[in-house]
Structures are given as C-alpha cells and as structure tokens.
Design a protein around this motif. Structure first.
Motif, PDB file in Angstrom:
ATOM      1  N   PRO A 191     -82.193  -3.795-105.214  1.00  0.00           N
ATOM      2  CA  PRO A 191     -82.148  -5.253-105.411  1.00  0.00           C
ATOM      3  C   PRO A 191     -81.416  -5.680-106.683  1.00  0.00           C
ATOM      4  CG  PRO A 191     -84.393  -4.464-105.003  1.00  0.00           C
ATOM      5  CD  PRO A 191     -83.550  -3.276-105.350  1.00  0.00           C
ATOM      6  N   LEU A 192     -81.064  -4.719-107.546  1.00  0.00           N
ATOM      7  CA  LEU A 192     -80.514  -5.055-108.859  1.00  0.00           C
ATOM      8  C   LEU A 192     -78.998  -5.175-108.866  1.00  0.00           C
ATOM      9  CD1 LEU A 192     -82.795  -2.769-111.074  1.00  0.00           C
ATOM     10  CD2 LEU A 192     -83.212  -5.089-110.227  1.00  0.00           C
ATOM     11  N   TYR A 193     -78.334  -4.806-107.748  1.00  0.00           N
ATOM     12  CA  TYR A 193     -76.878  -4.950-107.695  1.00  0.00           C
ATOM     13  C   TYR A 193     -76.460  -6.403-107.864  1.00  0.00           C
ATOM     14  CZ  TYR A 193     -76.832  -0.159-105.909  1.00  0.00           C
ATOM     15  OH  TYR A 193     -76.990   1.202-105.763  1.00  0.00           O
ATOM     16  N   ALA A 194     -77.306  -7.333-107.476  1.00  0.00           N
ATOM     17  CA  ALA A 194     -76.993  -8.759-107.629  1.00  0.00           C
ATOM     18  C   ALA A 194     -76.834  -9.139-109.095  1.00  0.00           C
ATOM     19  CB  ALA A 194     -78.096  -9.611-106.995  1.00  0.00           C
ATOM     20  N   PHE A 195     -77.489  -8.404-109.997  1.00  0.00           N
ATOM     21  CA  PHE A 195     -77.360  -8.660-111.438  1.00  0.00           C
ATOM     22  C   PHE A 195     -76.230  -7.830-112.033  1.00  0.00           C
ATOM     23  CE2 PHE A 195     -81.771  -9.455-110.270  1.00  0.00           C
ATOM     24  CZ  PHE A 195     -81.994 -10.714-110.818  1.00  0.00           C
ATOM     25  N   TRP A 196     -76.129  -6.580-111.626  1.00  0.00           N
ATOM     26  CA  TRP A 196     -75.105  -5.698-112.193  1.00  0.00           C
ATOM     27  C   TRP A 196     -73.687  -6.121-111.785  1.00  0.00           C
ATOM     28  CZ3 TRP A 196     -78.547  -1.117-110.419  1.00  0.00           C
ATOM     29  CH2 TRP A 196     -79.440  -0.777-111.450  1.00  0.00           C
ATOM     30  N   PRO A 222     -72.068  -9.084-111.237  1.00  0.00           N
ATOM     31  CA  PRO A 222     -71.379 -10.041-112.125  1.00  0.00           C
ATOM     32  C   PRO A 222     -71.276  -9.560-113.566  1.00  0.00           C
ATOM     33  CG  PRO A 222     -73.562 -10.863-111.532  1.00  0.00           C
ATOM     34  CD  PRO A 222     -73.309  -9.661-110.690  1.00  0.00           C
ATOM     35  N   GLN A 223     -72.275  -8.789-114.028  1.00  0.00           N
ATOM     36  CA  GLN A 223     -72.235  -8.293-115.406  1.00  0.00           C
ATOM     37  C   GLN A 223     -71.111  -7.286-115.603  1.00  0.00           C
ATOM     38  OE1 GLN A 223     -76.120  -6.652-116.192  1.00  0.00           O
ATOM     39  NE2 GLN A 223     -77.160  -8.638-116.120  1.00  0.00           N
ATOM     40  N   MET A 224     -70.899  -6.418-114.604  1.00  0.00           N
ATOM     41  CA  MET A 224     -69.919  -5.339-114.722  1.00  0.00           C
ATOM     42  C   MET A 224     -68.639  -5.622-113.956  1.00  0.00           C
ATOM     43  SD  MET A 224     -72.490  -2.052-114.367  1.00  0.00           S
ATOM     44  CE  MET A 224     -74.073  -2.029-115.208  1.00  0.00           C
ATOM     45  N   GLY A 225     -68.602  -6.723-113.209  1.00  0.00           N
ATOM     46  CA  GLY A 225     -67.380  -7.140-112.528  1.00  0.00           C
ATOM     47  C   GLY A 225     -66.983  -6.284-111.345  1.00  0.00           C
ATOM     48  N   PHE A 226     -67.923  -6.011-110.418  1.00  0.00           N
ATOM     49  CA  PHE A 226     -67.545  -5.244-109.229  1.00  0.00           C
ATOM     50  C   PHE A 226     -67.991  -5.972-107.965  1.00  0.00           C
ATOM     51  CE2 PHE A 226     -71.622  -3.255-110.559  1.00  0.00           C
ATOM     52  CZ  PHE A 226     -72.374  -3.392-109.399  1.00  0.00           C
ATOM     53  N   GLY A 227     -67.413  -5.546-106.830  1.00  0.00           N
ATOM     54  CA  GLY A 227     -67.654  -6.177-105.546  1.00  0.00           C
ATOM     55  C   GLY A 227     -68.333  -5.249-104.557  1.00  0.00           C
ATOM     56  N   PRO A 228     -68.279  -5.604-103.264  1.00  0.00           N
ATOM     57  CA  PRO A 228     -68.994  -4.835-102.244  1.00  0.00           C
ATOM     58  C   PRO A 228     -68.586  -3.369-102.153  1.00  0.00           C
ATOM     59  CG  PRO A 228     -68.341  -6.965-101.366  1.00  0.00           C
ATOM     60  CD  PRO A 228     -67.689  -6.835-102.709  1.00  0.00           C
ATOM     61  N   PHE A 229     -67.282  -3.070-102.300  1.00  0.00           N
ATOM     62  CA  PHE A 229     -66.881  -1.675-102.165  1.00  0.00           C
ATOM     63  C   PHE A 229     -67.477  -0.820-103.276  1.00  0.00           C
ATOM     64  CE2 PHE A 229     -63.994   1.904-103.068  1.00  0.00           C
ATOM     65  CZ  PHE A 229     -64.151   2.591-101.865  1.00  0.00           C
ATOM     66  N   THR A 230     -67.493  -1.329-104.504  1.00  0.00           N
ATOM     67  CA  THR A 230     -68.097  -0.578-105.602  1.00  0.00           C
ATOM     68  C   THR A 230     -69.591  -0.413-105.379  1.00  0.00           C
ATOM     69  OG1 THR A 230     -66.432  -1.383-107.154  1.00  0.00           O
ATOM     70  CG2 THR A 230     -68.444  -0.506-108.102  1.00  0.00           C
ATOM     71  N   THR A 231     -70.233  -1.422-104.790  1.00  0.00           N
ATOM     72  CA  THR A 231     -71.653  -1.303-104.462  1.00  0.00           C
ATOM     73  C   THR A 231     -71.889  -0.131-103.518  1.00  0.00           C
ATOM     74  OG1 THR A 231     -72.004  -3.684-104.724  1.00  0.00           O
ATOM     75  CG2 THR A 231     -73.645  -2.470-103.455  1.00  0.00           C
ATOM     76  N   THR A 232     -71.054  -0.036-102.481  1.00  0.00           N
ATOM     77  CA  THR A 232     -71.204   1.089-101.550  1.00  0.00           C
ATOM     78  C   THR A 232     -70.822   2.403-102.216  1.00  0.00           C
ATOM     79  OG1 THR A 232     -68.976   0.732-100.650  1.00  0.00           O
ATOM     80  CG2 THR A 232     -70.792  -0.340 -99.520  1.00  0.00           C
ATOM     81  N   ARG A 276     -74.003  -0.251-119.132  1.00  0.00           N
ATOM     82  CA  ARG A 276     -73.279  -1.489-119.379  1.00  0.00           C
ATOM     83  C   ARG A 276     -71.971  -1.526-118.609  1.00  0.00           C
ATOM     84  NH1 ARG A 276     -77.557  -2.105-121.053  1.00  0.00           N
ATOM     85  NH2 ARG A 276     -78.296  -2.904-123.074  1.00  0.00           N
ATOM     86  N   ASP A 277     -71.658  -0.438-117.894  1.00  0.00           N
ATOM     87  CA  ASP A 277     -70.402  -0.383-117.150  1.00  0.00           C
ATOM     88  C   ASP A 277     -70.601   0.461-115.892  1.00  0.00           C
ATOM     89  OD1 ASP A 277     -70.323   2.341-118.033  1.00  0.00           O
ATOM     90  OD2 ASP A 277     -69.284   1.710-119.862  1.00  0.00           O
ATOM     91  N   VAL A 278     -69.603   0.414-115.022  1.00  0.00           N
ATOM     92  CA  VAL A 278     -69.705   1.111-113.735  1.00  0.00           C
ATOM     93  C   VAL A 278     -69.804   2.629-113.899  1.00  0.00           C
ATOM     94  CG1 VAL A 278     -68.507   1.580-111.548  1.00  0.00           C
ATOM     95  CG2 VAL A 278     -68.625  -0.756-112.435  1.00  0.00           C
ATOM     96  N   PRO A 279     -68.999   3.288-114.781  1.00  0.00           N
ATOM     97  CA  PRO A 279     -69.132   4.748-114.906  1.00  0.00           C
ATOM     98  C   PRO A 279     -70.549   5.196-115.263  1.00  0.00           C
ATOM     99  CG  PRO A 279     -67.080   4.041-115.899  1.00  0.00           C
ATOM    100  CD  PRO A 279     -67.834   2.792-115.562  1.00  0.00           C
TER     101      PRO A 279
END
Length: 408
Positions: A45-50, A52-62, A110-113
């Motif tokens: 459920p936390l991807y909704a917060f991460w 916009p904070q980290m600037g990623f979309g659906p593909f990065t979520t998957t 704080r970032d995607v990596p």
C-alpha cells in the motif's frame, strides 16, 4: 556450477524430539513464518507515497515487485535447500537477519535503488524461510500429522501475506508517519521471532558442511509422481500470476479506475485476496482441495469477474472477483503443498518444496513485468485483459490434461 544430483553424503532428517517440545517448536515456527510473510506485503500500500516522492510510475512499481520475486527465486535455487544439510535453525535465523536488513533499508530509502535493494533482501528472506519453515513444520509435526503440517504451513504463508497489506494500509492511513512507522514496529517484532527460532528444536540430525551451488529444481522420479507434481507446479504458477497482479498494480488500479483513495481500504482489498485464500484452505471440504476442478474453476471465475469489475468501473464486482480468485489461489496452493509434502524424499524435503515455491514465484515475475510494460504502452484495461486471458488459458489447459498412467 549446476548441481543436479543429490549430494554424496545425504543427511538423515528425523524429528529429534517428541511430545511437548516438538509441539511447542511447531507453533513457534508457524508464528515466525507468519511474521516473515507479513513483511513481504508491507510495502504494497506504500507505493502511493513512494512513487511521487521518488518520481516513478507503474513500470517501476512492477519492477520493484519483480525484484522481490527475483530475490525469492534466487533464494529457492541457491540457499533454500541448504537446510537439508546445514540444519533448519541456521537457515531460519539467517532469513530473519535478512528480513531485518531489508526493514532497515525501507526505513532509510530515499530513492529507487535503495527501494530495490530492500525488496531484493526481503525476497531472499521470504524464499529461504518459505522452503525451510515448511520442511521444519512437516518434521516437527511428524509423519502421522502431514495434513496438519500442510494446513498450518499454507495458513502461515497466506495469512501473513494478507495481514501485511492490511497492517501497512492502516498504519499509512492513520499513523503519524505513513512510510516508516509500520517498519519500525516490524523491526521490533523480529527480535522475539529470532529468539523463537533459537529455542526451536533442530530436526536435521546428521548435518554436513553445506556447499553453495545453483541447484537444478528437484522433481520426483519419473512416473505418476512426477506428473502429479508438475501439474501442481503449473497450477500454482498461474495462481501466483494473479497474486502478483494484486501485489503490484492493483493499488494503482483501485485509485485510478475505481477511485478508492483511502490507503487502509486499498490495503484491505489486497489483503482480502490472501485472507480469502487462507479461509479456503481451512474451511472447504477436503474433496475440493484434492478434486480436479474446484481450484481451477474458482481461479478462472475470479479472474473473469474482477476483470469485468475493472472494465465496468464497479468496485462491488471487483471485490466479488477478489473473493473468487482468492478461493482459487488458496485451493491451488494448499493442494500443491500437500502434493509436495507427500512426494518429497524425507532426505531432500526442502529441495522439492523449494522447487514448488520456485514455480509459484516464477509465476509472479514475467507476467507482472509484462503487465507493467504494457501499462506504459496501452491502457490498463487491455493490459490486465491480456493477463486474464493467459491465466485462464493456462489454468484450463492444466485442468483438462489427463493424469498419466502409472509406470513401472
């Protein structure tokens, strides 16, 4: 190095204790297993917060979810079977340490990596614990209680997954710090879990020094046993493709297509899939689990109904599909674990269980990544429709396949 045969010196796996100590160890392992699986769905459920904070979309979520599944697959191929030689307790303890490291990374992400690293470690922990704890439960229960071991194992797995999404949604919606508080609480909970593993009886008696290698997935010997196991593995692969969808993109579907913006409600909807799967495993008649058609029928019906709910923008229809799909996933998973426990060589129990769970988590990687990629190229409805057609076709083909005749 690919090691596709059993080690020269095989371990002797028998329950070293009986009575009260074995029963206590059984329930301690089950409780810790639930906690570890709970940690696997806390981020959903936390991807909704991460995002916009980290600037990623659906593909990065998957991709983040697929990295979790990749860590699980790697653990099942390289580390999970080590417990057949090194013992159950050392591997369970190592998996808990990996879970703790993953939780710390989530707290500092704080970032995607960093997020990817946290999910990868979480996957490693889940993979090792899943195969090792399932083997340990079977041994602590004893040969006369195989059914109990299979039931408790699947309840711990699915129950933990469902509770994780629900807990994270509640903390995020009503807590002071949406992306940190739940991980702080979870990290504290890992301390008594580690102590529980330390006091659990060891079930591998003649331990050997483990040799790290990539192992070819173990399957039963040729004949009806192999066919039965492969059918169970194919079924759970299709079922986990559905759970992978719920664990990666369903939260965004709920927000964007069904206009559900309460994070606790999103977590509850995802958790519902796993909790229904749990109930299905313990409440339905045994003939539904062992029967040829109930599990495929529920799974296919669920996929059709929740896909209809997405196209019709109907939350009640989507929820009904979730109930049906969750039932199907639970029946498939419980039946497959039972098959694996029954067919496993006691000397290589974790090996065969690792292969079964490998099939399950492989089912989440490619479909989920493909869905995330398609979501960037076409609309979400068409992308999920393609996944639905694939799952239904795979499930139907497996159900229609006749069992092989016994061979001498």
């Amino acid at each position: 190095m690919i090691d596709d045969v059993a080690p020269d010196v095989r371990t002797h796996v028998v329950p070293p204790v009986h009575g009260r100590r074995a029963r206590a160890g059984f329930w301690l392992v089950a409780a810790v297993y639930t906690l570890v699986m709970l940690g696997g769905t806390l981020p959903i459920p936390l991807y909704a917060f991460w995002a916009p904070q980290m600037g990623f979309g659906p593909f990065t979520t998957t991709l983040v979810f697929a990295v979790y599944a990749l860590g699980t697959v790697l653990a099942l191929m390289v580390f999970a079977s080590l417990s057949d030689r090194a013992g159950r307790r050392p591997l369970l303890a190592a998996a808990l340490l990996a879970a703790a490291a993953s939780t710390v990374l989530f707290l500092v992400a704080r970032d995607v990596p960093t997020l990817l690293a946290a999910r990868f470690l979480c996957g490693l922990s889940t993979g090792v614990f899943t195969a090792t704890a399932t083997a340990a439960l079977g041994e602590l229960a004893g040969a006369e209680h195989t059914r109990r071991a299979s039931t408790v194992s699947t309840v711990s797995n699915m129950g933990g997954l469902g509770l994780g999404a629900i807990a994270a949604g509640l903390f995020a919606q009503y807590g002071a710090d949406p992306t940190h508080l739940v991980f702080r609480v979870y990290l504290v909970g890992l301390i008594p879990a580690f102590l529980a593993v330390v006091v659990t009886p060891e079930t591998v008696m003649a331990r050997q020094r483990p040799a790290l290698s990539v192992r070819r997935p173990a399957v039963p010997d040729r004949g009806t046993g192999r066919t039965e196991f492969l059918r169970a593995a194919a079924a759970v692969l299709a079922a986990f493709a559905v759970s992978g969808l719920f664990s990666s993109l369903v939260p965004s579907f709920l927000r964007e297509q069904l206009h559900v913006h309460n994070v606790a409600a999103v977590g509850a909807q995802v958790g519902l899939l796993f909790l229904v799967a749990l109930v299905a495993q313990v409440a339905v008649p045994e003939r539904w689990i062992s029967g040829r058609w109930p599990a495929p029928a529920f799974l296919m019906a669920g996929v059709v109904v929740f896909e209809t709910g997405l196209w019709a923008r109907s939350l009640p229809t989507f929820a009904a599909g979730t109930l049906l799909a969750g039932t199907g996933i639970g029946l498939v998973f419980r039946g497959g674990v039972g098959v694996a426990q029954r067919l496993a060589d006691p000397l290589r129990r974790a090996d065969l269980l690792a292969t079964y769970f490998l099939a399950a988590y492989t089912g989440t990687i490619v479909p989920t990544l493909a869905l995330g990629l398609l979501d960037q190229m076409i609309n979400q409805g068409v992308a999920t429709l393609l996944l639905a057609v694939t799952v239904v076709a795979t499930t139907l083909a497996g159900a229609l396949r006749r069992p092989a005749a016994a061979t001498a």
